[in-house]
Design an enzyme around this catalytic site. Structure first.
Site, mmCIF file in Angstrom:
data_model
loop_
_atom_site.group_PDB
_atom_site.id
_atom_site.type_symbol
_atom_site.label_atom_id
_atom_site.label_comp_id
_atom_site.label_asym_id
_atom_site.label_seq_id
_atom_site.Cartn_x
_atom_site.Cartn_y
_atom_site.Cartn_z
ATOM 1 N N CYS A 1 0.694 -1.190 -0.081
ATOM 2 C CA CYS A 1 -0.189 -0.271 0.067
ATOM 3 C C CYS A 1 1.368 1.290 -0.227
ATOM 4 O O CYS A 1 1.804 1.080 0.529
ATOM 5 C CB CYS A 1 -0.885 0.049 1.195
ATOM 6 S SG CYS A 1 -1.767 1.159 1.433
ATOM 7 N N GLY B 1 -3.929 -5.038 -12.560
ATOM 8 C CA GLY B 1 -3.177 -3.796 -12.589
ATOM 9 C C GLY B 1 -4.077 -3.212 -14.297
ATOM 10 O O GLY B 1 -3.855 -3.596 -15.358
ATOM 11 N N LYS C 1 1.257 -9.682 -1.808
ATOM 12 C CA LYS C 1 0.741 -8.348 -2.527
ATOM 13 C C LYS C 1 1.752 -7.634 -2.838
ATOM 14 O O LYS C 1 2.204 -6.809 -2.004
ATOM 15 C CB LYS C 1 -0.238 -7.906 -2.524
ATOM 16 C CG LYS C 1 -0.808 -7.041 -3.413
ATOM 17 C CD LYS C 1 -2.452 -6.661 -3.659
ATOM 18 C CE LYS C 1 -3.005 -5.445 -4.659
ATOM 19 N NZ LYS C 1 -3.969 -4.889 -4.650
HETATM 20 C C1 SIN Z 1 -5.302 2.030 0.180
HETATM 21 O O1 SIN Z 1 -5.997 1.859 1.063
HETATM 22 O O2 SIN Z 1 -4.891 2.785 0.646
HETATM 23 C C2 SIN Z 1 -5.269 1.491 -0.764
HETATM 24 C C3 SIN Z 1 -4.764 -0.079 -0.460
HETATM 25 C C4 SIN Z 1 -3.079 0.434 -0.773
HETATM 26 O O3 SIN Z 1 -3.214 0.327 -2.389
HETATM 27 O O4 SIN Z 1 -3.121 -1.310 -1.368
#
Ligand code: SIN
Length: 315
Positions: free
Chosen positions: A135, A256, A178
């Protein structure tokens, strides 16, 4: 009961998917809103919103910026926390989804990743743990673990070991990591995660980007920088999947900018075993069933008898 075609089935870490289409975490909530549009049992599975140990309200607004061919988000891992996910969300999911679900786990420390992953993995409905070390929208968490091969391997190994320790209770679910594209060489991180025990990889998360509001002269997003998703990043994701497929022996979930059945086939030819659909769900809530309906037609068009046969076919 949803009928599924035999030639669309895939094995993702020893769990059979009816088809390769998986809504990506953060674009599908816990499935409820989409279940009003279609039977979500048609999906391969879905990955629910990244779960942390505590409830999070996310980043200040504005946290979305639109772009041509995509959007930037800086949500900041807004979620109700693992207790609420287990006690409230999973029982709601059970009413609308009868397949194993993918639990996306986020965190700010190794302990948090381990605790949240272990608790979710003990839930019967959870098929896979998807460890989100990518993230880009939080400090000291998320991507901080996913941009250094040693950190990525460390958190992967700790979570894997903890999951294995609860095998007898049925809590040793496949661990999918991920990955972030915001690195020089994603294959280095992928190889490190595989060596540390990852059972699969999802790539890619969003690409860091920003917009400036010409009227104010300031960044559109409150936190200035966010993560770009949508069709603009499809070729980047494809390239990274292609490169990673050559270096690892575990399944890759492509993600993506996917927005059509042809995108799914292309990603699978690059090396993906299954494919997540993200930002496109926000543009068209019916995109996933439309892709699933389109797959047999496009398989026929390109002479594909069995979808599993094309995985990595471009190499
Ligand atoms: C977010 O909640 O900011 C997005 C999650 C992510 O990009 O992993």
């Amino acid at each position: 009961m949803v009928e599924s075609e035999e030639n669309m089935k895939l094995d993702l870490c020893s769990i059979i998917l009816d088809n390769p289409v998986i809504p990506a975490s953060g674009t599908f909530g816990y499935g409820r809103e989409f279940a009003e549009f279609y039977d979500i049992n048609r999906l391969g599975t879905f990955s629910f919103k990244g779960t942390t140990g505590e409830r999070r309200f996310g980043n200040p607004t504005p946290r979305i910026a639109e772009c041509q061919q995509g959007m930037i988000n800086s949500v900041g891992l807004q979620n109700p926390g693992v207790d609420a996910v287990i006690n409230e969300e999973l029982s709601e999911i059970a009413k609308i989804f009868s397949k194993p679900v993918m639990a996306n786990v986020s965190g700010f420390s190794i302990k948090e990743y381990v605790d949240v992953a272990c608790r979710l993995a003990l839930e019967e409905q959870v098929g896979w743990i998807e460890l989100n070390i990518s993230c880009p929208n939080v400090h000291n968490g998320g991507m901080a673990f996913g941009t250094d091969p040693h950190e990525a391997a460390n958190v992967t190994e700790k979570v894997k070991r903890a999951l294995q320790s609860q095998k007898e209770m049925g809590g040793d679910k496949p661990l999918i990591v991920k990955l972030s594209p915001n690195v020089t060489d994603i294959t280095e991180i992928a190889v490190a995660c595989e060596a540390a025990g990852a059972d699969g990889l999802t790539l890619i998360n969003t690409v860091q980007g920003m917009r400036i509001n010409l009227k104010t002269g300031k960044p559109v997003i409150a936190k200035k920088i966010g993560g770009l998703s949508g069709p603009a990043i499809f070729p980047i994701a494809l390239r990274m999947i292609y490169q990673t497929y050559e270096k690892v022996n575990i399944p890759i979930i492509g993600c993506g900018g996917v927005s059509s059945a042809e995108d799914v086939l292309e990603m699978m030819m690059a090396g993906a075993t299954a494919v997540q659909v993200g930002a496109a769900n926000l543009v068209n809530p019916m995109i996933c069933p439309e892709i699933i309906d389109g797959l047999p037609l496009h398989m026929k068009k390109y002479g594909i008898d069995n979808i599993a046969d094309i995985i990595g076919g471009a190499h």
